[in-house]
Design an enzyme around this catalytic site. Structure first.
Site, PDB file in Angstrom:
ATOM      1  N   HIS B 130       0.833  -1.084   0.009  1.00  0.00           N
ATOM      2  CA  HIS B 130       0.011   0.137   0.001  1.00  0.00           C
ATOM      3  C   HIS B 130       0.902   1.154  -0.139  1.00  0.00           C
ATOM      4  O   HIS B 130       1.981   1.175   0.449  1.00  0.00           O
ATOM      5  CB  HIS B 130      -0.708  -0.132   1.243  1.00  0.00           C
ATOM      6  CG  HIS B 130      -1.793   0.879   1.334  1.00  0.00           C
ATOM      7  ND1 HIS B 130      -1.504   2.292   1.781  1.00  0.00           N
ATOM      8  CD2 HIS B 130      -3.210   0.875   1.456  1.00  0.00           C
ATOM      9  CE1 HIS B 130      -2.554   2.886   1.860  1.00  0.00           C
ATOM     10  NE2 HIS B 130      -3.712   2.156   1.656  1.00  0.00           N
ATOM     11  N   ASP B 207       3.207  -4.609   8.308  1.00  0.00           N
ATOM     12  CA  ASP B 207       2.023  -3.817   8.121  1.00  0.00           C
ATOM     13  C   ASP B 207       0.793  -4.657   8.127  1.00  0.00           C
ATOM     14  O   ASP B 207       0.451  -5.370   7.498  1.00  0.00           O
ATOM     15  CB  ASP B 207       1.869  -3.033   6.758  1.00  0.00           C
ATOM     16  CG  ASP B 207       0.470  -2.279   6.395  1.00  0.00           C
ATOM     17  OD1 ASP B 207       0.200  -1.728   5.285  1.00  0.00           O
ATOM     18  OD2 ASP B 207      -0.203  -2.513   7.374  1.00  0.00           O
ATOM     19  N   GLN B 210      -4.477  -5.088   7.150  1.00  0.00           N
ATOM     20  CA  GLN B 210      -5.523  -6.017   6.853  1.00  0.00           C
ATOM     21  C   GLN B 210      -5.491  -7.204   7.292  1.00  0.00           C
ATOM     22  O   GLN B 210      -6.440  -8.203   7.186  1.00  0.00           O
ATOM     23  CB  GLN B 210      -5.252  -6.059   5.343  1.00  0.00           C
ATOM     24  CG  GLN B 210      -5.512  -4.933   4.407  1.00  0.00           C
ATOM     25  CD  GLN B 210      -6.781  -4.264   4.359  1.00  0.00           C
ATOM     26  OE1 GLN B 210      -7.642  -5.080   4.604  1.00  0.00           O
ATOM     27  NE2 GLN B 210      -6.981  -2.862   3.779  1.00  0.00           N
ATOM     28  N   LYS B 233     -10.152  -0.261  10.736  1.00  0.00           N
ATOM     29  CA  LYS B 233     -10.551  -1.580   9.984  1.00  0.00           C
ATOM     30  C   LYS B 233     -10.798  -2.474  11.011  1.00  0.00           C
ATOM     31  O   LYS B 233     -11.229  -3.589  10.387  1.00  0.00           O
ATOM     32  CB  LYS B 233      -9.322  -1.524   9.273  1.00  0.00           C
ATOM     33  CG  LYS B 233      -8.781  -0.827   8.534  1.00  0.00           C
ATOM     34  CD  LYS B 233      -7.842  -1.232   7.045  1.00  0.00           C
ATOM     35  CE  LYS B 233      -7.049  -0.344   6.303  1.00  0.00           C
ATOM     36  NZ  LYS B 233      -7.771   0.516   5.427  1.00  0.00           N
ATOM     37  N   CYS B 371      -4.688   2.420  -3.565  1.00  0.00           N
ATOM     38  CA  CYS B 371      -3.550   3.129  -2.931  1.00  0.00           C
ATOM     39  C   CYS B 371      -2.265   1.976  -3.391  1.00  0.00           C
ATOM     40  O   CYS B 371      -1.611   1.798  -2.278  1.00  0.00           O
ATOM     41  CB  CYS B 371      -3.584   2.939  -1.518  1.00  0.00           C
ATOM     42  SG  CYS B 371      -4.595   4.697  -1.292  1.00  0.00           S
TER      43      CYS B 371
END
Lengths: 146, 413
Positions: B130, B207, B210, B233, B371
């Site tokens: 991303h 990261d 998600q 999220k 993104c």
């Protein structure tokens, strides 16, 4: 019904079979425009002589709205003076953002009135016009409708 | 803390009923929300926790000497402990509250990277990152001359682990990759990635934006040095996220933003900084969002990841099988395991046009580059349509999606 208005037959047709595609030898201006939000990108080739836009051609790819708008624009501006084209640009912008028929005669371009209901698509519809405007202003920077 | 808990066994209809917005509309049609990868909807338990906090327990934290402020501070700091348990960190001193994943990565780039790397030092990213895990490193490159290396993505959507190993070198200072792709859904082998990086002396940032909403995360098991994710999220409010950093690293990093609350003493000639995560929390934070985030974690923990992953994986399998029946539809990335994210393209219909047709049917999907422009370039598409699942989605939502796509194919045929 708004979706039917947005994607009416003429827009779908011009989106799939755009007119005036290609790079002519006669072009006096070349301008790139892109909408990074959805990946629309086009290259406009303008043939202008003595203050009249003789022809506009384009190459590129993008969503149906952006391609149809470019295609119908090339038909609408053919033979018009640069000043008249600028009026049409302002009129088109008003049409797609407010849904109102502008004072300038827009001809077939009135079919884009449906874009107003889909604000996220305004930049798709206006990309070709912003790019043409920049070309006529001899703006050497790439046009970006982000 | 107000949390109304469901009785076991868990009933999916009751869980879905926890989310008030799902009774609403999009373009006048019942909302079919398939954009949780962008941001998740909130259960009433989270909404009420924020409202309750402002009504009963709100005061600024860390500073007041009155009881109300002590209450507020305790709720805030208890959440830090809760995050530590949620991701199985060793200590709450390793949990920094930031604005979100993007801010967390920028913090690491500027506080960890900028102060200790030199021109020619290397950071390894991947083709599926991303922009939040690309741009901060690009900016650092402009500032210091570090070199960025990129792990390629295979056609299946997996990272090319063979290529990764050839990229690792004595010049590698950091490997920074996503736990799960926001476009492909593919879950990366982060434990293996970390082990290989540590073997050559490089640090690792994962990261987790998600991943955390969909699967249990154990940062000690992964072994990474930094782990980042966002509350919004995870069914929590916007405005707060987490940077997990191993304590010795955090202690060695200079402050990133200066102001109140991150200091011990201040004069015009000298400033001494706070210890621990407070050093990175300048100014009054988004206190209510931290409390809302706590309610979101409680909510997830009560439902439990076994239920969540079973539900979402079944939905993903159903979605993939149904989408494959649409003529001319191609899913990007076929590798598993995946989180519940599916990106696809349909022949002859631009993603933006498909997204608009679906919008008209009440369906919220994402159409664009997500993104992740380098990944779009890699798969040679200008954009995709992405449907992503949250714990409230059902097979009816998938059926609506497929029906909408078929309507679009008829419109553009």
């Amino acid at each position: 019904m708004s979706l039917r208005e947005l994607y009416q037959e003429m827009i779908v047709d011009h989106g799939k079979h755009p007119r005036n595609v290609g790079k002519p030898e006669t072009a006096t201006h070349c301008q790139v425009g892109h909408n990074p939000l959805c990946g629309d990108k086009l290259c406009l080739y303008v043939t202008e002589r003595n203050g009249t836009v003789e022809n506009v051609h384009f190459e590129g790819s993008g969503c149906a709205i952006s391609v149809a708008s470019a295609s119908l624009m090339t038909e609408a501006v053919k033979g018009k003076t640069v000043d008249a084209v600028r009026d049409m640009f302002a009129g088109f912008h008003q049409l797609v953002t407010e849904g109102k028929e502008p004072a300038t005669d827009m001809g077939k371009l009135l079919i884009f009135a449906g874009v107003m209901e889909y604000p996220a698509r305004v930049k798709c519809a206006t990309l070709a016009w912003h790019t043409l405007n920049a070309a006529l202003n001899n703006d050497l920077r790439d046009v970006c409708t982000e | 803390m107000i949390i109304t808990q469901h009785k076991t066994p868990l009933n999916h209809e009751q869980i879905r009923a926890d989310f008030p917005i799902l009774k609403g509309t999009n373009r006048g049609k019942p909302l079919v929300y398939l954009d949780s990868a962008s941001s998740a909807q909130k259960p009433h338990q989270v909404i009420e926790a924020i409202s309750h906090f402002y009504t009963h327990d709100y005061a600024n934290i860390h500073r007041g000497i009155y009881e109300l402020s002590t209450r507020s501070t305790r709720l805030y700091e208890d959440t830090r402990e809760q995050v530590k348990d949620f991701i199985h960190a060793a200590s709450a001193q390793e949990i920094v509250f930031v604005r979100g994943t993007t801010e967390a990565i920028n913090l690491v780039a500027q506080s960890f990277g900028r102060t200790r790397w030199q021109a020619g030092d290397e950071v390894i990213l991947s083709e599926m990152e991303h922009h939040a895990n690309i741009v901060p490193w690009h900016m650092l490159r402009e500032q210091t001359g570090i070199v960025l290396r990129v792990i390629p993505v295979l056609d299946t959507g997996e990272l090319d682990m063979t290529a990764y190993q050839t990229l690792l070198s004595p010049r590698t200072k950091l490997v920074s990759v996503t736990h799960a792709s926001n476009v492909l859904g593919v879950i990366n082998p982060v434990k293996q990635i970390t082990e290989l990086a540590h073997a050559i002396g490089a640090a690792v940032l994962i990261d987790g934006a998600q991943a955390v909403p969909h699967l249990p995360v154990n940062v000690q098991d992964i072994g990474c040095d930094f782990y980042v994710f966002s509350s919004h999220k995870c069914y929590g409010p916007t405005g707060v996220g987490v940077l997990y950093a191993k304590q010795p690293l955090l202690d060695s990093m200079p402050p990133w933003q200066g102001g109140g609350d991150m200091i011990e003493t201040v004069s015009f000639t000298q400033v001494s900084y706070a210890k621990g995560p407070q050093k990175f929390e300048a100014g009054t934070p988004d206190i209510a969002s931290v409390i809302g985030f706590s309610a979101a974690m409680h909510y997830l923990q009560h439902i439990g990841f076994p239920f969540i992953t079973t539900h979402e994986q079944a939905l993903l399998r159903y979605a993939e099988s149904q989408l494959m029946t649409v003529p001319g539809l191609r899913i990007l990335g076929t590798a598993h395991p995946k989180v519940g994210v599916v990106s696809f393209v349909v022949d002859g219909i631009h993603p933006h046009d498909l997204g608009t047709v679906l919008d008209d049917e009440g369906i919220a999907v994402r159409a664009g580059h997500h993104c992740a422009m380098p990944l779009m370039e890699r798969f040679k598409v200008p954009a995709t349509v992405r449907a992503s699942f949250g714990l409230y989605n059902t097979t009816d939502d998938v059926d609506a999606l497929v029906s909408g796509i078929l309507a679009a194919t008829r419109l553009f045929s």
